[in-house]
Design a protein around this motif. Structure first.
Motif, PDB file in Angstrom:
ATOM      1  N   HIS A 326      29.480  -9.469 -26.354  1.00 18.38           N
ATOM      2  CA  HIS A 326      29.490  -8.052 -25.981  1.00 18.38           C
ATOM      3  C   HIS A 326      29.959  -7.874 -24.541  1.00 18.38           C
ATOM      4  O   HIS A 326      30.814  -7.016 -24.241  1.00 18.38           O
ATOM      5  CB  HIS A 326      28.087  -7.468 -26.157  1.00 18.38           C
ATOM      6  CG  HIS A 326      27.986  -6.009 -25.824  1.00 18.38           C
ATOM      7  ND1 HIS A 326      27.646  -5.559 -24.571  1.00 18.38           N
ATOM      8  CD2 HIS A 326      28.200  -4.901 -26.573  1.00 18.38           C
ATOM      9  CE1 HIS A 326      27.645  -4.251 -24.563  1.00 18.38           C
ATOM     10  NE2 HIS A 326      27.967  -3.818 -25.760  1.00 18.38           N
ATOM     11  N   ASN A 330      33.627  -6.250 -23.141  1.00 14.07           N
ATOM     12  CA  ASN A 330      33.608  -5.138 -22.185  1.00 14.07           C
ATOM     13  C   ASN A 330      34.493  -5.411 -20.972  1.00 14.07           C
ATOM     14  O   ASN A 330      34.985  -4.474 -20.333  1.00 14.07           O
ATOM     15  CB  ASN A 330      32.175  -4.883 -21.709  1.00 14.07           C
ATOM     16  CG  ASN A 330      31.426  -3.943 -22.628  1.00 14.07           C
ATOM     17  OD1 ASN A 330      32.010  -3.039 -23.220  1.00 14.07           O
ATOM     18  ND2 ASN A 330      30.138  -4.157 -22.774  1.00 14.07           N
ATOM     19  N   GLN A 466      38.057   2.086 -25.869  1.00 17.95           N
ATOM     20  CA  GLN A 466      36.797   1.646 -25.275  1.00 17.95           C
ATOM     21  C   GLN A 466      36.034   0.782 -26.278  1.00 17.95           C
ATOM     22  O   GLN A 466      36.023   1.057 -27.476  1.00 17.95           O
ATOM     23  CB  GLN A 466      35.954   2.858 -24.891  1.00 17.95           C
ATOM     24  CG  GLN A 466      34.597   2.513 -24.289  1.00 17.95           C
ATOM     25  CD  GLN A 466      33.746   3.752 -24.066  1.00 17.95           C
ATOM     26  OE1 GLN A 466      34.191   4.871 -24.325  1.00 17.95           O
ATOM     27  NE2 GLN A 466      32.528   3.574 -23.589  1.00 17.95           N
ATOM     28  N   HIS A 467      35.401  -0.278 -25.766  1.00 18.09           N
ATOM     29  CA  HIS A 467      34.637  -1.156 -26.647  1.00 18.09           C
ATOM     30  C   HIS A 467      33.391  -0.435 -27.148  1.00 18.09           C
ATOM     31  O   HIS A 467      32.571   0.060 -26.378  1.00 18.09           O
ATOM     32  CB  HIS A 467      34.222  -2.428 -25.900  1.00 18.09           C
ATOM     33  CG  HIS A 467      33.312  -3.311 -26.685  1.00 18.09           C
ATOM     34  ND1 HIS A 467      32.124  -3.781 -26.183  1.00 18.09           N
ATOM     35  CD2 HIS A 467      33.402  -3.789 -27.944  1.00 18.09           C
ATOM     36  CE1 HIS A 467      31.520  -4.523 -27.082  1.00 18.09           C
ATOM     37  NE2 HIS A 467      32.277  -4.540 -28.171  1.00 18.09           N
TER      38      HIS A 467
END
Length: 543
Positions: A326, A330, A466-467
């Motif tokens: 994660h 990002n 955007q993640h």
């Protein structure tokens, strides 16, 4: 109903009412000509009516203020200060200078480092682990090994000052032993030693008998999630916690806090479990200590330990440079080849975890991870993934026995977004012992989707969005169990795929792979090894 503003009301309302009355009575020039002939009691009646109207006006204003103040609970304000490495606490609330207004908690937290017997601030913020706390002041407790204190409190700015007594000032107990007590102690030790020796002999005999009976037993080719069968573990992992130096917090999870530290001169990651989550520590320790568990797709295990002072439990692991998947997504945009590298190594690690291996006289049973997410997958410096966080995992024993397991509350099993529909809804078929591995495949599909959605070669015009986590676009950031069950189980919806993929040479292959992994029917999903083979084919067809 009166509220706390009533004293203010009495002063202001009385002042306004009396002012009107005196103005009308004491100064006759303010009385219209037509009314000068009115009797005195009539003028007093008019003044009394004006006073009542003013009183009603103030009552209405204060009633609105009282209702609004009661309907809007005050958010907790905490002192805020943190090092550059602990940015995770910024997400706990809005920060203004040295004050943070908490969004989802009423607790303030403080981490202090002991330097020369004095606490120095390391982190001050809203707590991201606790939603309720009992202390009104910041009472320092030794929660972890090393020179750190932690306090949690429930009043505004309470974490700015810590109440703590140094060990050097704490009274030390004095012990007195008589000759009779010493003899009793020696007798107890000798008796205990004899009983332990006797127990070892009996256990050895029983194990030999069990081995002989097991050779005659025909085990079905099935897997039970209960532990009726014996399997060997390598219990040689105990570490002296005095040799571990904790340096800074890397992540604060639901079950444990992850620290960066040093052990034997090397940088390591240390997971610290509080006493209340000892069973999660025990589960993870059992997984790591299974035979043949060393693999490139599984984070390297160094050992475990216990801090007796704070009753916390530790697991020491290899330090992985990029942290969680994660965090990596990002910060980094991937290419087609890098995304394939991430996906292949991730699938290979899961395939190995699910495998049933018999090598070199040792047996590794299949293991279901049950908590796969972009937070439980780590990324090495070379761009490969490793699995971690086995506190929710289940060992599938290849032997006959009852097919029973304890189904935990989904909120205690990790991130809801990655849970399969049947686990979310509670319709898991426990007679099918592969149900948890099929749930892992669903989670794997969401991870593959998450990686490919951040690949510039798969985005239209190379512009990467955007993640987002799975279903964050459809259901928002604060997803609930009920909304997921409705969307994923009843409506059979999945994360949206870019329309642009239809124009890519590998687009149809990617879509088919994802759909075969997150199928509504668990029985129809691919195995982890099949995913590995499909990705290898993609790599050769679209280099």
């Amino acid at each position: 109903m009166l509220c706390s503003h009533s004293p203010l009301f009495s002063r202001q309302a009385a002042h306004a009412g009396v002012g009107v009355m005196l103005g009308n009575v004491g100064n006759s020039s303010h009385i219209p000509e037509a009314d000068k002939s009115l009797p005195a009691h009539s003028m007093l009646s008019q003044s009394g009516l004006q006073l009542i109207m003013n009183l009603q006006h103030w009552w209405l204003i204060l009633a609105v203020e009282c209702i609004s103040s009661q309907s809007l609970p005050q958010k907790r304000k905490c002192a805020f200060r943190m090092t550059s490495q602990n940015k995770i606490y910024k997400m706990a609330g809005n920060v203004s200078g040295s004050v943070q207004v908490c969004e989802n908690t009423h607790c303030c937290v403080g981490f202090y480092k002991i330097v020369n017997d004095q606490p120095e601030v390391d982190v001050l913020a809203c707590d991201i682990a606790e939603n309720s706390c009992s202390n009104a002041i910041c009472m320092g407790e030794t929660q972890f090994i090393g020179p750190f204190l932690k306090c949690v409190c429930n009043t505004d700015l309470c974490n700015s000052n810590i109440t703590w007594t140094p060990e050097s000032e704490q009274p030390r107990p004095t012990y007195f032993y008589s000759g009779g007590e010493i003899w009793k102690t020696v007798s107890a030790i000798l008796t205990g030693t004899f009983l332990l020796f006797l127990f070892v002999i009996i256990a050895h005999k029983l194990r030999s008998l069990f081995t002989k009976q097991k050779k005659l037993q025909v085990c079905r080719d099935d897997y039970s999630v209960s532990p009726p069968c014996f399997f060997q573990t390598t219990d040689l992992s105990e570490i002296d916690t005095a040799n571990i130096e904790l340096q800074q917090i890397l992540a604060n999870g639901h079950f444990a806090t992850v620290w960066q530290g040093k052990y034997q001169g090397s940088v390591v990651a240390v997971k610290v479990f509080p006493a209340c989550w000892k069973h999660k520590f025990t589960t993870e320790k059992e997984i790591f200590e299974l035979p043949l568990m060393k693999h490139d797709g599984i984070v390297h295990f160094l050992g475990t330990g216990r801090n007796l002072d704070s009753s916390s439990w530790l697991i020491v692991l290899q330090f992985v440079e990029h942290g969680s998947l994660h965090s990596f997504l990002n910060k980094h945009i991937t290419s087609w080849m890098l995304s394939l590298k991430l996906c292949q190594s991730l699938s290979q690690g899961l395939s190995y975890l699910h495998s049933d291996l018999h090598q070199y006289g040792a047996h590794k049973p299949p293991v279901a991870h049950r908590n796969l997410s972009s937070f439980s997958v780590l990324v090495r410096a070379d761009g490969t993934c490793v699995l971690s966080d086995f506190g929710c995992s289940t060992i599938l024993h290849s032997c006959s026995g009852s097919h029973t397991t304890i189904m935990e509350d989904p909120s205690q099993m990790g991130m809801l977004q990655y849970m399969s529909p049947e686990i979310l809804e509670g319709s898991v078929n426990l007679k099918n012992s592969f149900c948890f591995m099929q749930g892992d495949i669903y989670s794997l599909a969401l991870l593959l989707w998450e990686i490919w959605m951040h690949c510039s070669d798969l985005c239209e015009g190379g512009v990467v969005p955007q993640h987002l986590l799975p279903y964050e676009y459809e259901l928002g950031a604060n997803v609930t169990l009920e909304s997921l069950i409705q969307f994923v189980f009843h409506m059979e919806m999945r994360p949206s795929l870019p329309v642009h993929w239809k124009l890519l040479p590998q687009g149809s292959e990617l879509q088919e792979l994802l759909e075969d992994c997150w199928d509504c029917d668990p029985e129809a999903r691919l195995t982890a090894q099949c995913v590995v083979d499909r990705l290898a084919s993609l790599c050769s067809l679209f280099p």
